[in-house]
Write an enzyme that holds these catalytic residues in place. Structure first.
Site, PDB file in Angstrom:
ATOM      1  N   GLU A 295     -35.667 -10.238  21.845  1.00  0.00           N
ATOM      2  CA  GLU A 295     -34.333  -9.616  22.466  1.00  0.00           C
ATOM      3  C   GLU A 295     -33.949 -10.721  22.898  1.00  0.00           C
ATOM      4  O   GLU A 295     -32.638 -11.189  23.666  1.00  0.00           O
ATOM      5  CB  GLU A 295     -34.671  -8.311  23.002  1.00  0.00           C
ATOM      6  CG  GLU A 295     -35.007  -6.717  22.229  1.00  0.00           C
ATOM      7  CD  GLU A 295     -35.038  -5.550  22.468  1.00  0.00           C
ATOM      8  OE1 GLU A 295     -35.163  -6.127  24.173  1.00  0.00           O
ATOM      9  OE2 GLU A 295     -35.291  -5.286  21.783  1.00  0.00           O
TER      10      GLU A 295
ATOM     11  N   GLU B  77     -41.518  -2.301  18.040  1.00  0.00           N
ATOM     12  CA  GLU B  77     -41.545  -1.053  18.649  1.00  0.00           C
ATOM     13  C   GLU B  77     -41.461   0.163  17.942  1.00  0.00           C
ATOM     14  O   GLU B  77     -42.117   1.504  18.215  1.00  0.00           O
ATOM     15  CB  GLU B  77     -40.686  -1.198  19.375  1.00  0.00           C
ATOM     16  CG  GLU B  77     -40.552  -2.342  20.846  1.00  0.00           C
ATOM     17  CD  GLU B  77     -39.637  -3.388  20.729  1.00  0.00           C
ATOM     18  OE1 GLU B  77     -39.186  -4.476  21.102  1.00  0.00           O
ATOM     19  OE2 GLU B  77     -39.935  -3.975  19.213  1.00  0.00           O
TER      20      GLU B  77
END
Length: 316
Positions: free
Chosen positions: A118, A138
């Site tokens: 990210e 995740e």
């Protein structure tokens, strides 16, 4: 003397911010997060530079956030508001390159996962080594990165596939998807990145800052910043919730190992009569079957020579 977790250096008109936790694949802990924000702001304020490079020492750019057990993380268990506050800090870090006045070039090698992925996507440009690996795994631990920038970078369909499955992609696939700008041999990553940065630094800094601001304002008008905030608000409670995936896979923060239902209970749930449990692979590796059987039946402690197979393995 302990080496700094993040360093800042200047090469001509280029500021260089380096993650410096290579032994942990530059995983982002609380201290690194705080210092990284400080160094990025320092680079943005430096009047001697026009462009910033974000890079990392070691074999990986960033393996994501450090999920090792710690008291602060344990204290947030089951508390959605506490998780929201913590994830707000994470998103603030990841948004820092986006909000800086100067263009930021991510120079990526090795693992670029989770929060690291990210962070790289929030940079203006990304140059990747051919050994780079991008992804957000995740969801396999019943979490999702709250800064959902990926749909804006590679499109909804491709982002859904990567975010739903948690699969990583290599550098050339990332180039094809539009996640990175260039892929270069690993040995040439530093030189190619600096050459590109110095070329960009020849442009008027006012023109660079104005162009970046115009692009960002356009993205904001299309809902970018609201989408990031919505992702944070929607996903923060997931970190506090009990889920099947988390109960089966994630480590118990108090014990440091996964929780598992007793074998007898698992057999009963399947409608199988309880019986003697088979020897564990670890025990079998330490002792002959007859000795394992006596240990399981009598409950006596293991008295054989200790080996690596005897020790429980804790997922990091």
């Amino acid at each position: 003397m302990t080496a700094p977790l993040v360093t800042y250096a200047v090469d001509g008109r280029v500021g260089i911010v380096s993650l410096n936790r290579p032994e942990k694949l530059n995983a982002i802990g609380a201290d690194l997060k705080r210092i990284l924000v400080e160094r990025l702001h320092e680079a943005d304020r430096d009047p001697a530079t026009a462009v910033v490079v974000l890079r990392a020492e070691g074999r990986s750019f960033c393996a994501g956030y450090d999920i090792a057990p710690n008291p602060d993380r344990a204290a947030r268990r089951g508390n959605a508001l506490a998780w929201h506050a913590s994830l707000t800090d994470d998103v603030a870090l990841e948004m820092t390159p986006w909000d800086m006045k100067k263009p930021v070039i991510a120079s990526v090698q090795g693992h670029c996962l989770g929060g690291g992925c990210e962070l790289a996507m929030m940079c203006d440009l990304t140059i990747a080594a051919d050994d780079a690996l991008f992804g957000e795994p995740e969801i396999r631990f019943s979490n999702v990165g709250p800064a959902l920038i990926m749909p804006f970078v590679i499109g909804l369909k491709r982002a859904r596939e990567l975010l739903y499955l948690g699969d990583p992609i290599d550098a050339h696939t990332a180039l094809r998807y539009g996640m990175v700008n260039r892929v270069v041999p690993r040995a040439e990553l530093e030189s190619v990145t600096l050459k590109f940065a110095h070329r960009l630094a020849l442009i008027s800094p006012e023109a660079l800052a104005g162009t970046k601001l115009a692009i960002n304002r356009g993205a904001d008008a299309a809902g970018f910043r609201n989408a990031i905030r919505a992702g944070l608000d929607v996903l923060a409670p997931l970190y506090a919730a009990r889920t099947r995936g988390r109960d089966e896979v994630r480590r118990d923060q108090g014990e440091g190992r996964p929780r598992r239902r007793p074998q007898v209970a698992r057999r009963a749930a399947r409608g199988v009569a309880p019986g003697p449990a088979p020897p564990s692979p670890a025990a079998s590796a330490c002792h002959p079957p007859s000795r394992v059987g006596r240990r399981l039946a009598g409950g006596t402690a293991c008295s054989g020579p200790r080996s690596s197979a005897c020790s429980p393995r804790v997922r990091s």
